[in-house]
Design a protein around this motif. Structure first.
Motif, PDB file in Angstrom:
ATOM      1  N   ARG A   3       0.949  -1.105   0.262  1.00  0.00           N
ATOM      2  CA  ARG A   3      -0.090  -0.142  -0.086  1.00  0.00           C
ATOM      3  C   ARG A   3       0.842   1.148  -0.068  1.00  0.00           C
ATOM      4  NH1 ARG A   3      -4.325   1.733  -2.018  1.00  0.00           N
ATOM      5  NH2 ARG A   3      -5.548   3.122  -0.575  1.00  0.00           N
ATOM      6  N   GLU A   4       1.983   1.348   0.629  1.00  0.00           N
ATOM      7  CA  GLU A   4       2.927   2.234   0.735  1.00  0.00           C
ATOM      8  C   GLU A   4       3.576   2.511  -0.765  1.00  0.00           C
ATOM      9  OE1 GLU A   4       3.767   4.653   3.102  1.00  0.00           O
ATOM     10  OE2 GLU A   4       1.890   4.033   3.985  1.00  0.00           O
ATOM     11  N   ARG A   5       3.882   1.634  -1.186  1.00  0.00           N
ATOM     12  CA  ARG A   5       4.312   1.714  -2.607  1.00  0.00           C
ATOM     13  C   ARG A   5       3.486   2.377  -3.591  1.00  0.00           C
ATOM     14  NH1 ARG A   5       6.864  -3.325  -1.449  1.00  0.00           N
ATOM     15  NH2 ARG A   5       5.211  -4.477  -2.450  1.00  0.00           N
ATOM     16  N   GLN A   6       2.085   1.949  -3.498  1.00  0.00           N
ATOM     17  CA  GLN A   6       1.067   2.246  -4.206  1.00  0.00           C
ATOM     18  C   GLN A   6       1.193   3.959  -3.978  1.00  0.00           C
ATOM     19  OE1 GLN A   6      -2.435   0.056  -3.197  1.00  0.00           O
ATOM     20  NE2 GLN A   6      -2.190  -1.352  -4.745  1.00  0.00           N
ATOM     21  N   PHE A   7       0.918   4.222  -2.813  1.00  0.00           N
ATOM     22  CA  PHE A   7       0.931   5.762  -2.360  1.00  0.00           C
ATOM     23  C   PHE A   7       1.906   6.632  -3.012  1.00  0.00           C
ATOM     24  CE2 PHE A   7      -1.745   4.556   1.459  1.00  0.00           C
ATOM     25  CZ  PHE A   7      -3.147   5.279   0.945  1.00  0.00           C
ATOM     26  N   LYS A   8       3.109   5.903  -2.698  1.00  0.00           N
ATOM     27  CA  LYS A   8       4.420   6.705  -3.608  1.00  0.00           C
ATOM     28  C   LYS A   8       4.315   6.874  -5.088  1.00  0.00           C
ATOM     29  CE  LYS A   8       7.664   5.604   0.199  1.00  0.00           C
ATOM     30  NZ  LYS A   8       8.903   4.865   0.526  1.00  0.00           N
ATOM     31  N   ARG A   9       3.817   5.619  -5.743  1.00  0.00           N
ATOM     32  CA  ARG A   9       3.704   5.690  -6.923  1.00  0.00           C
ATOM     33  C   ARG A   9       2.707   6.601  -7.532  1.00  0.00           C
ATOM     34  NH1 ARG A   9       1.995   0.672  -8.146  1.00  0.00           N
ATOM     35  NH2 ARG A   9       3.944  -0.017  -7.654  1.00  0.00           N
ATOM     36  N   LYS A  10       1.483   6.681  -6.986  1.00  0.00           N
ATOM     37  CA  LYS A  10       0.566   7.700  -6.972  1.00  0.00           C
ATOM     38  C   LYS A  10       1.038   9.177  -6.823  1.00  0.00           C
ATOM     39  CE  LYS A  10      -4.317   8.153  -6.191  1.00  0.00           C
ATOM     40  NZ  LYS A  10      -5.437   7.855  -5.331  1.00  0.00           N
ATOM     41  N   LYS A  11       1.549   9.232  -5.851  1.00  0.00           N
ATOM     42  CA  LYS A  11       2.159  10.708  -5.719  1.00  0.00           C
ATOM     43  C   LYS A  11       3.215  11.206  -6.776  1.00  0.00           C
ATOM     44  CE  LYS A  11       4.210  13.447  -1.956  1.00  0.00           C
ATOM     45  NZ  LYS A  11       4.814  13.479  -0.654  1.00  0.00           N
ATOM     46  N   LEU A  12       3.936  10.086  -7.149  1.00  0.00           N
ATOM     47  CA  LEU A  12       5.122  10.392  -8.013  1.00  0.00           C
ATOM     48  C   LEU A  12       4.396  10.966  -9.281  1.00  0.00           C
ATOM     49  CD1 LEU A  12       7.958  10.546  -9.150  1.00  0.00           C
ATOM     50  CD2 LEU A  12       7.918   8.185  -9.675  1.00  0.00           C
ATOM     51  N   LEU A  13       3.412  10.041  -9.723  1.00  0.00           N
ATOM     52  CA  LEU A  13       2.726  10.307 -11.074  1.00  0.00           C
ATOM     53  C   LEU A  13       2.020  11.627 -11.049  1.00  0.00           C
ATOM     54  CD1 LEU A  13       1.411   6.715 -11.867  1.00  0.00           C
ATOM     55  CD2 LEU A  13       3.208   8.055 -12.950  1.00  0.00           C
ATOM     56  N   LYS A  14       1.543  11.845  -9.926  1.00  0.00           N
ATOM     57  CA  LYS A  14       0.516  13.201  -9.747  1.00  0.00           C
ATOM     58  C   LYS A  14       1.642  14.411  -9.825  1.00  0.00           C
ATOM     59  CE  LYS A  14      -2.077  15.843  -6.519  1.00  0.00           C
ATOM     60  NZ  LYS A  14      -1.372  16.664  -5.353  1.00  0.00           N
ATOM     61  N   ASN A  15       2.972  14.310  -9.184  1.00  0.00           N
ATOM     62  CA  ASN A  15       3.832  15.161  -9.319  1.00  0.00           C
ATOM     63  C   ASN A  15       4.243  15.570 -10.774  1.00  0.00           C
ATOM     64  OD1 ASN A  15       3.587  15.996  -6.563  1.00  0.00           O
ATOM     65  ND2 ASN A  15       5.275  14.591  -5.828  1.00  0.00           N
ATOM     66  N   LEU A  16       4.804  14.544 -11.347  1.00  0.00           N
ATOM     67  CA  LEU A  16       5.279  14.561 -12.764  1.00  0.00           C
ATOM     68  C   LEU A  16       4.187  15.219 -13.579  1.00  0.00           C
ATOM     69  CD1 LEU A  16       6.694  11.009 -13.096  1.00  0.00           C
ATOM     70  CD2 LEU A  16       7.934  13.347 -13.007  1.00  0.00           C
ATOM     71  N   PHE A  17       2.749  14.859 -13.298  1.00  0.00           N
ATOM     72  CA  PHE A  17       1.747  15.323 -14.223  1.00  0.00           C
ATOM     73  C   PHE A  17       1.638  16.978 -14.058  1.00  0.00           C
ATOM     74  CE2 PHE A  17      -2.886  16.476 -14.679  1.00  0.00           C
ATOM     75  CZ  PHE A  17      -2.996  16.191 -16.174  1.00  0.00           C
ATOM     76  N   GLU A  18       1.755  17.294 -12.866  1.00  0.00           N
ATOM     77  CA  GLU A  18       1.474  18.600 -12.407  1.00  0.00           C
ATOM     78  C   GLU A  18       2.541  19.608 -12.841  1.00  0.00           C
ATOM     79  OE1 GLU A  18       0.941  19.035  -8.427  1.00  0.00           O
ATOM     80  OE2 GLU A  18      -1.384  18.415  -8.429  1.00  0.00           O
ATOM     81  N   THR A  19       4.150  18.843 -12.900  1.00  0.00           N
ATOM     82  CA  THR A  19       5.129  19.443 -13.313  1.00  0.00           C
ATOM     83  C   THR A  19       5.075  19.579 -14.926  1.00  0.00           C
ATOM     84  OG1 THR A  19       6.512  18.533 -11.455  1.00  0.00           O
ATOM     85  CG2 THR A  19       7.563  19.266 -13.444  1.00  0.00           C
ATOM     86  N   ALA A  20       4.565  18.673 -15.706  1.00  0.00           N
ATOM     87  CA  ALA A  20       4.455  18.667 -16.966  1.00  0.00           C
ATOM     88  C   ALA A  20       3.448  19.921 -17.497  1.00  0.00           C
ATOM     89  CB  ALA A  20       4.013  17.512 -17.528  1.00  0.00           C
ATOM     90  N   ILE A  21       2.181  19.883 -16.672  1.00  0.00           N
ATOM     91  CA  ILE A  21       1.350  20.980 -17.101  1.00  0.00           C
ATOM     92  C   ILE A  21       1.947  22.286 -16.878  1.00  0.00           C
ATOM     93  CG2 ILE A  21      -0.654  22.196 -16.301  1.00  0.00           C
ATOM     94  CD1 ILE A  21      -1.885  19.334 -15.757  1.00  0.00           C
ATOM     95  N   PHE A  22       2.826  22.689 -15.786  1.00  0.00           N
ATOM     96  CA  PHE A  22       3.540  23.748 -15.254  1.00  0.00           C
ATOM     97  C   PHE A  22       4.439  24.125 -16.343  1.00  0.00           C
ATOM     98  CE2 PHE A  22       6.864  26.211 -13.517  1.00  0.00           C
ATOM     99  CZ  PHE A  22       6.320  27.273 -13.210  1.00  0.00           C
ATOM    100  N   LEU A  23       5.179  23.143 -16.920  1.00  0.00           N
ATOM    101  CA  LEU A  23       6.331  23.334 -17.766  1.00  0.00           C
ATOM    102  C   LEU A  23       5.539  23.985 -19.395  1.00  0.00           C
ATOM    103  CD1 LEU A  23       9.123  21.015 -17.109  1.00  0.00           C
ATOM    104  CD2 LEU A  23       9.139  23.305 -16.590  1.00  0.00           C
ATOM    105  N   SER A  24       4.371  23.264 -19.459  1.00  0.00           N
ATOM    106  CA  SER A  24       3.768  23.175 -20.650  1.00  0.00           C
ATOM    107  C   SER A  24       3.225  24.893 -20.915  1.00  0.00           C
ATOM    108  CB  SER A  24       2.652  22.587 -21.055  1.00  0.00           C
ATOM    109  OG  SER A  24       2.952  21.382 -21.003  1.00  0.00           O
ATOM    110  N   PHE A  25       2.695  25.209 -19.544  1.00  0.00           N
ATOM    111  CA  PHE A  25       1.950  26.761 -19.578  1.00  0.00           C
ATOM    112  C   PHE A  25       3.311  27.965 -19.553  1.00  0.00           C
ATOM    113  CE2 PHE A  25      -2.012  25.185 -17.391  1.00  0.00           C
ATOM    114  CZ  PHE A  25      -2.752  25.323 -18.649  1.00  0.00           C
TER     115      PHE A  25
END
Length: 66
Positions: A32-54
């Protein structure tokens, strides 16, 4: 000096502490901890990609005609 406010906040923090819950299934806990870490990493990558695109889009539109 009024010390009742600081004494009250200390008492409130002590009473609102969450007790430790024992872990009965360590393998499931780690999974469960690995799932939380993976989900948080993907969320951070997605938000970073959006920020860099803007930021890139803004830079391109500001200096389009230069």
């Amino acid at each position: 000096m009024n010390t009742s406010k600081s004494a009250h906040s200390v008492r409130t923090r002590m009473h609102s502490a969450i007790e430790h819950t024992p872990i009965y299934d360590l393998a499931a806990y780690h999974q469960r901890e690995r799932q939380f870490k993976r989900k948080k990493l993907l969320k951070n990558l997605f938000e970073t990609a959006i920020f860099l695109s803007f930021a890139g889009f803004t830079f391109l539109t500001l200096f389009w005609g230069v």
